[in-house]
Enzyme design. Structure first.
Site, PDB file in Angstrom:
ATOM      1  N   ASP A   1     -21.623  58.599   7.270  1.00 19.64           N
ATOM      2  CA  ASP A   1     -20.962  59.181   8.438  1.00 19.64           C
ATOM      3  C   ASP A   1     -20.668  60.654   8.167  1.00 19.64           C
ATOM      4  O   ASP A   1     -20.259  61.027   7.071  1.00 19.64           O
ATOM      5  CB  ASP A   1     -19.658  58.432   8.756  1.00 19.64           C
TER       6      ASP A   1
ATOM      7  N   HIS B   1     -32.971  50.362  20.027  1.00 20.17           N
ATOM      8  CA  HIS B   1     -31.859  50.927  20.790  1.00 20.17           C
ATOM      9  C   HIS B   1     -31.198  49.852  21.650  1.00 20.17           C
ATOM     10  O   HIS B   1     -31.813  49.282  22.550  1.00 20.17           O
ATOM     11  CB  HIS B   1     -32.308  52.076  21.696  1.00 20.17           C
TER      12      HIS B   1
ATOM     13  N   HIS C   1     -23.586  50.362  16.547  1.00 17.85           N
ATOM     14  CA  HIS C   1     -23.487  50.712  15.132  1.00 17.85           C
ATOM     15  C   HIS C   1     -22.246  50.072  14.527  1.00 17.85           C
ATOM     16  O   HIS C   1     -21.269  49.789  15.218  1.00 17.85           O
ATOM     17  CB  HIS C   1     -23.454  52.234  14.939  1.00 17.85           C
TER      18      HIS C   1
ATOM     19  N   HIS D   1     -19.490  50.485  11.394  1.00 16.13           N
ATOM     20  CA  HIS D   1     -18.914  51.354  10.370  1.00 16.13           C
ATOM     21  C   HIS D   1     -18.602  50.490   9.151  1.00 16.13           C
ATOM     22  O   HIS D   1     -17.915  49.469   9.290  1.00 16.13           O
ATOM     23  CB  HIS D   1     -17.588  51.953  10.846  1.00 16.13           C
TER      24      HIS D   1
HETATM   25  P1  AMP Z   1     -18.025  55.596  17.261  1.00 10.93           P
HETATM   26  O1  AMP Z   1     -16.776  56.357  17.567  1.00 10.93           O
HETATM   27  O2  AMP Z   1     -17.790  54.193  16.842  1.00 10.93           O
HETATM   28  O3  AMP Z   1     -19.046  55.720  18.369  1.00 10.93           O
HETATM   29  O4  AMP Z   1     -18.622  56.281  15.956  1.00 10.93           O
HETATM   30  C1  AMP Z   1     -19.568  57.283  15.939  1.00 10.93           C
HETATM   31  C2  AMP Z   1     -19.604  57.809  14.526  1.00 10.93           C
HETATM   32  O5  AMP Z   1     -20.769  58.593  14.366  1.00 10.93           O
HETATM   33  C3  AMP Z   1     -18.403  58.700  14.160  1.00 10.93           C
HETATM   34  O6  AMP Z   1     -17.719  58.143  13.039  1.00 10.93           O
HETATM   35  C4  AMP Z   1     -19.043  60.049  13.836  1.00 10.93           C
HETATM   36  O7  AMP Z   1     -18.419  60.725  12.770  1.00 10.93           O
HETATM   37  C5  AMP Z   1     -20.474  59.633  13.472  1.00 10.93           C
HETATM   38  N1  AMP Z   1     -21.474  60.663  13.680  1.00 10.93           N
HETATM   39  C6  AMP Z   1     -21.642  61.453  14.771  1.00 10.93           C
HETATM   40  N2  AMP Z   1     -22.694  62.278  14.600  1.00 10.93           N
HETATM   41  C7  AMP Z   1     -23.204  62.000  13.372  1.00 10.93           C
HETATM   42  C8  AMP Z   1     -24.292  62.526  12.599  1.00 10.93           C
HETATM   43  N3  AMP Z   1     -25.087  63.497  13.063  1.00 10.93           N
HETATM   44  N4  AMP Z   1     -24.508  62.006  11.369  1.00 10.93           N
HETATM   45  C9  AMP Z   1     -23.709  61.035  10.883  1.00 10.93           C
HETATM   46  N5  AMP Z   1     -22.686  60.490  11.556  1.00 10.93           N
HETATM   47  C10 AMP Z   1     -22.429  60.969  12.774  1.00 10.93           C
HETATM   48 ZN    ZN Z   2     -30.498  54.843  20.331  1.00  7.81          ZN
END
Ligand code: AMP
Ligand code: ZN
Length: 114
Positions: free
Chosen positions: A30, A46, A100, A102
């Protein structure tokens, strides 16, 4: 999906720090870690969120679980434990609309999830 950030990461069009990859899943660090270990696991297909999953996606759902377990062992935090979080929709503050998970690890977390 053309305009999806995580589809672009999977395709290598946007850089990421890859942690794991197999036929079904991709995992990367992340960009704004909330724990010493903060990994995002995505299916290569997707799907916007869990509400979009159908019977067709049952194998993907299982593969994600196996990927998480493999990552935990490979990255060395299986023994101490970890937390897996999936945000779905507005109230959960899902910001990227490609399903996704975490993985958070590397330290003691609170008793409460939120
Ligand atoms: P969510 O709030 O569950 O949709 O989580 C999206 C996650 O994607 C967040 O924790 C962001 O920090 C992470 N994120 C956004 N852009 C990127 C990126 N380019 N590379 C890695 N993580 C990302
Ligand atoms: Zn996608």
């Amino acid at each position: 999906m053309a305009d999806c950030l995580f589809c672009k990461i999977i395709a290598g069009e946007i850089p990421s720090t890859k942690v794991y990859e197999d036929e079904y899943c991709y995992a990367f660090k992340d960009i704004a870690p909330q724990m010493p270990v903060h990994i995002i696991v995505v299916p290569k297909k997707h799907l916007a969120n869990v509400l979009e999953c159908t019977e067709e996606d049952i194998e993907i759902a299982g593969r994600i679980q196996l990927a998480i377990a493999n990552i935990a062992r490979e990255q060395g935090f299986a023994e101490n434990g970890f937390r897996v979080i999936n945000n779905c929709g507005r109230d959960a503050m899902q910001t990227v609309h490609h399903i996704h998970y975490h993985i958070l690890a590397g330290g003691m977390m609170g008793e409460k999830i939120v």
